[in-house]
Scaffold this active site. Structure first.
Site, PDB file in Angstrom:
ATOM      1  N   GLY A 153       0.882  -1.211   0.020  1.00 49.01           N
ATOM      2  CA  GLY A 153       0.127  -0.207  -0.192  1.00 49.01           C
ATOM      3  C   GLY A 153       1.415   1.327  -0.451  1.00 49.01           C
ATOM      4  NE  ARG A 154      -2.101   5.048   3.151  1.00 47.11           N
ATOM      5  CZ  ARG A 154      -3.428   5.058   3.377  1.00 47.11           C
ATOM      6  NH1 ARG A 154      -4.324   5.386   2.413  1.00 47.11           N
ATOM      7  NH2 ARG A 154      -3.872   3.954   3.886  1.00 47.11           N
ATOM      8  CB  ILE A 155       3.746   2.042   4.159  1.00 45.06           C
ATOM      9  CG1 ILE A 155       3.038   3.394   5.515  1.00 45.06           C
ATOM     10  CG2 ILE A 155       5.153   1.699   5.134  1.00 45.06           C
ATOM     11  CD1 ILE A 155       2.487   2.657   6.418  1.00 45.06           C
ATOM     12  NE  ARG A 175      -7.617  -7.661   1.191  1.00 49.72           N
ATOM     13  CZ  ARG A 175      -8.126  -6.985   1.854  1.00 49.72           C
ATOM     14  NH1 ARG A 175      -8.841  -8.081   2.546  1.00 49.72           N
ATOM     15  NH2 ARG A 175      -7.867  -5.830   1.517  1.00 49.72           N
ATOM     16  CB  ILE A 230       7.237  -1.902   9.256  1.00 45.45           C
ATOM     17  CG1 ILE A 230       7.361  -0.333  10.442  1.00 45.45           C
ATOM     18  CG2 ILE A 230       6.742  -2.333   8.491  1.00 45.45           C
ATOM     19  CD1 ILE A 230       8.592  -0.380  11.370  1.00 45.45           C
ATOM     20  NE  ARG A 232      -1.650  -1.593  14.178  1.00 50.06           N
ATOM     21  CZ  ARG A 232      -1.297  -0.899  13.622  1.00 50.06           C
ATOM     22  NH1 ARG A 232       0.288  -0.794  13.443  1.00 50.06           N
ATOM     23  NH2 ARG A 232      -2.031   0.663  13.678  1.00 50.06           N
ATOM     24  CG  ASP A 256       8.256  -0.473  14.929  1.00 48.82           C
ATOM     25  OD1 ASP A 256       8.933  -0.393  15.762  1.00 48.82           O
ATOM     26  OD2 ASP A 256       7.607  -0.242  14.509  1.00 48.82           O
ATOM     27  CD  GLU A 261       2.930  -3.371  19.819  1.00 44.15           C
ATOM     28  OE1 GLU A 261       2.317  -2.049  19.722  1.00 44.15           O
ATOM     29  OE2 GLU A 261       3.153  -3.647  18.560  1.00 44.15           O
ATOM     30  CG  HIS A 279       3.804   0.429  17.303  1.00 44.18           C
ATOM     31  ND1 HIS A 279       2.614  -0.607  17.985  1.00 44.18           N
ATOM     32  CD2 HIS A 279       4.212   1.271  16.520  1.00 44.18           C
ATOM     33  CE1 HIS A 279       1.938  -0.142  16.067  1.00 44.18           C
ATOM     34  NE2 HIS A 279       2.740   0.822  15.765  1.00 44.18           N
TER      35      HIS A 279
HETATM   36  P1  NDP Z   1      -2.460   0.518   2.920  1.00 44.26           P
HETATM   37  O1  NDP Z   1      -3.549   0.313   3.348  1.00 44.26           O
HETATM   38  O2  NDP Z   1      -2.293   1.577   1.928  1.00 44.26           O
HETATM   39  O3  NDP Z   1      -2.100  -0.337   2.302  1.00 44.26           O
HETATM   40  C1  NDP Z   1      -1.861  -2.126   3.136  1.00 44.26           C
HETATM   41  C2  NDP Z   1      -1.846  -2.837   2.442  1.00 44.26           C
HETATM   42  O4  NDP Z   1      -1.913  -4.486   2.387  1.00 44.26           O
HETATM   43  C3  NDP Z   1      -3.306  -2.231   1.173  1.00 44.26           C
HETATM   44  O5  NDP Z   1      -2.002  -3.188  -0.640  1.00 44.26           O
HETATM   45  C4  NDP Z   1      -3.793  -3.196   0.949  1.00 44.26           C
HETATM   46  O6  NDP Z   1      -4.531  -4.090  -0.572  1.00 44.26           O
HETATM   47  C5  NDP Z   1      -2.752  -4.625   1.850  1.00 44.26           C
HETATM   48  N1  NDP Z   1      -3.581  -5.684   2.221  1.00 44.26           N
HETATM   49  C6  NDP Z   1      -4.722  -5.377   3.408  1.00 44.26           C
HETATM   50  N2  NDP Z   1      -5.393  -6.456   3.836  1.00 44.26           N
HETATM   51  C7  NDP Z   1      -4.311  -7.553   3.136  1.00 44.26           C
HETATM   52  C8  NDP Z   1      -4.385  -8.759   2.885  1.00 44.26           C
HETATM   53  N3  NDP Z   1      -5.955 -10.036   3.369  1.00 44.26           N
HETATM   54  N4  NDP Z   1      -3.704  -9.857   2.186  1.00 44.26           N
HETATM   55  C9  NDP Z   1      -3.111  -9.366   1.501  1.00 44.26           C
HETATM   56  N5  NDP Z   1      -3.283  -7.914   1.457  1.00 44.26           N
HETATM   57  C10 NDP Z   1      -3.823  -6.991   2.200  1.00 44.26           C
HETATM   58  O7  NDP Z   1      -2.022   1.079   4.118  1.00 44.26           O
HETATM   59  P2  NDP Z   1      -0.599   2.343   4.921  1.00 44.26           P
HETATM   60  O8  NDP Z   1       0.428   1.550   3.644  1.00 44.26           O
HETATM   61  O9  NDP Z   1      -0.956   2.856   4.613  1.00 44.26           O
HETATM   62  O10 NDP Z   1      -0.138   1.538   5.813  1.00 44.26           O
HETATM   63  C11 NDP Z   1      -0.393   0.030   6.536  1.00 44.26           C
HETATM   64  C12 NDP Z   1      -0.092  -0.447   7.256  1.00 44.26           C
HETATM   65  O11 NDP Z   1       1.545   0.026   8.250  1.00 44.26           O
HETATM   66  C13 NDP Z   1      -1.663   0.575   8.534  1.00 44.26           C
HETATM   67  O12 NDP Z   1      -2.750  -0.959   8.425  1.00 44.26           O
HETATM   68  C14 NDP Z   1      -0.450  -0.085   9.814  1.00 44.26           C
HETATM   69  O13 NDP Z   1      -1.193  -1.290  10.840  1.00 44.26           O
HETATM   70  C15 NDP Z   1       0.853  -0.068   9.728  1.00 44.26           C
HETATM   71  N6  NDP Z   1       1.433   0.622  10.196  1.00 44.26           N
HETATM   72  C16 NDP Z   1       2.612   0.374  11.434  1.00 44.26           C
HETATM   73  C17 NDP Z   1       2.787   1.960  11.368  1.00 44.26           C
HETATM   74  C18 NDP Z   1       4.531   1.166  13.026  1.00 44.26           C
HETATM   75  O14 NDP Z   1       4.738   2.367  13.835  1.00 44.26           O
HETATM   76  N7  NDP Z   1       4.813   0.254  12.824  1.00 44.26           N
HETATM   77  C19 NDP Z   1       3.279   3.135  11.287  1.00 44.26           C
HETATM   78  C20 NDP Z   1       2.416   3.345  10.389  1.00 44.26           C
HETATM   79  C21 NDP Z   1       1.410   1.740  10.001  1.00 44.26           C
HETATM   80  P3  NDP Z   1      -5.530  -4.904  -0.995  1.00 44.26           P
HETATM   81  O15 NDP Z   1      -6.701  -4.128  -0.102  1.00 44.26           O
HETATM   82  O16 NDP Z   1      -5.286  -5.016  -2.086  1.00 44.26           O
HETATM   83  O17 NDP Z   1      -5.262  -6.979  -0.316  1.00 44.26           O
END
Ligand code: NDP
Length: 322
Positions: A153-155, A175, A230, A232, A256, A261, A279
């Site tokens: 996704g974004r990150i 997915r 990084i 969950r 992380d 936690e 974290h």
């Molecule tokens: P996005 O929603 O942009 O990206 C999440 C990606 O995960 C999507 O591309 C999605 O694609 C994919 N995804 C979701 N569910 C599934 C699944 N069941 N199987 C396979 N792929 C899946 O979120 P961000 O990139 O902005 O953030 C991602 C996560 O990073 C956050 O939800 C958060 O939990 C974590 N995070 C951790 C931090 C930390 O401090 N360690 C800080 C910030 C964020 P698709 O829907 O096509 O499956």
């Protein structure tokens, strides 16, 4: 009129966000997000929540005048957004403003894990260098690795862009395949793990990813395998990970985030081949301030314009009541 709007803040909250909330709203505090702490006055007056997650259905139901939950963070797996949507309550998160910071942290954690930099620093600081000579050569290297990203996704994209500059091939699993992205796509996490030796998880928490990284995935990664999380902690079977690290199923892990936690499983703490962080993915003053601003701006926009800036997908259709 805005002055009268009561916003509930359960537990500790970012100082900058608290300052801005106090200038715009009437802030109500409880020690933790727990429905049993809600008073009759809160039931009558609270129209918004600003929180670091942890908002369950019972707390939503305890506040009949609740209109919006502004989550501090992009991951909102600990907010019952589906229940909020059913109750007509808006949920917002803080996407984009933390993306680059978290990607930086992921790269740092990856290098720490592979090149043992925290252990090498301890070697210097505890006098071992002067006493016993050079720190040992790291068994692992980034050179020649193939990286798989679980959650592009974004990150995930921001991590991939950085790794491109490192000269490493990149593949991913989501997915759905991301349009316009040239990295190799795998329709299953198992397929991805088989194709790479370095797996970075940045997938969100929740039912669809619960313990997705299990013994089968770690075995597919192989004995030279490195796993970095990084995203969950809930996405990993931590007992399986500890066993895989102890038994040589994979080589090392950098984490992380953890399932419970701030409790870290003793087996992961004791393992010699882990690099562990509390974290801190987005935890710089700069980025937390930007997250605080977006969290509070969502509340201000909702109560002054009747629309949220960054609604989560589950509540995109929720409309303001007044
Ligand atoms: P996005 O929603 O942009 O990206 C999440 C990606 O995960 C999507 O591309 C999605 O694609 C994919 N995804 C979701 N569910 C599934 C699944 N069941 N199987 C396979 N792929 C899946 O979120 P961000 O990139 O902005 O953030 C991602 C996560 O990073 C956050 O939800 C958060 O939990 C974590 N995070 C951790 C931090 C930390 O401090 N360690 C800080 C910030 C964020 P698709 O829907 O096509 O499956």
């Amino acid at each position: 009129q805005q002055q009268a709007v009561a916003i509930l803040v359960p537990g500790q909250f970012n100082d900058h966000a608290v300052g801005r909330l106090d200038r715009t709203f009437s802030r109500v505090w409880i020690e933790r997000p727990d429905a049993s702490l809600v008073t009759d006055e809160m039931r009558r007056t609270v129209r918004g929540i600003a929180a670091f997650g942890g908002i369950n259905a019972a707390l939503i139901d305890a506040l009949p005048n609740l209109e919006i939950i502004a989550n501090f963070g992009v991951g909102y797996d600990s907010v019952d957004a589906r229940h909020a949507a059913q109750r007509g309550v808006m949920v917002t998160n803080t996407p984009d403003v933390l993306t680059e910071e978290v990607a930086d942290t992921a790269i740092g954690l990856l290098i720490n894990t592979v090149r043992e930099l925290p252990r090498a620093e301890t070697w210097l600081r505890d006098g071992s260098w002067a006493r016993d000579g050079n720190y040992r050569l790291s068994r692992l290297t980034l050179r020649g690795r193939r990286v798989g990203i679980f959650g592009m996704g974004r990150i995930g994209v921001a991590i991939a862009r950085r790794l491109e500059a490192f000269g490493l091939p990149i593949a991913y699993h989501n997915r759905r395949q991301v349009e316009g992205l040239s990295y190799e796509y795998h329709g299953t996490l198992k397929g991805l793990a088989e194709a790479v030796d370095t797996l970075i998880s940045v997938a969100p928490g929740g039912a669809s990813t619960e313990k997705a990284v299990n013994t089968g995935i770690l075995s597919a990664l192989g004995p030279n395998g490195v796993f970095v999380n990084i995203g969950r902690g809930s996405t990993v079977d931590e007992a399986a990970l500890a066993a895989a690290l102890a038994g040589g199923t994979i080589a090392a892990a950098g984490l992380d985030v953890f399932a419970d936690e701030p409790n870290v499983p003793p087996a992961l703490l004791a393992a010699p081949n882990t690099s562990l962080l509390p974290h801190v993915g987005s935890a710089s003053e700069h980025t937390r301030r930007a997250m605080a601003d977006l969290c509070v701006d969502n509340l201000i926009s909702w109560f002054s314009q009747g629309r949220a800036l960054t609604p989560v997908p589950e509540t995109e259709k929720v409309k303001a009541r007044s």
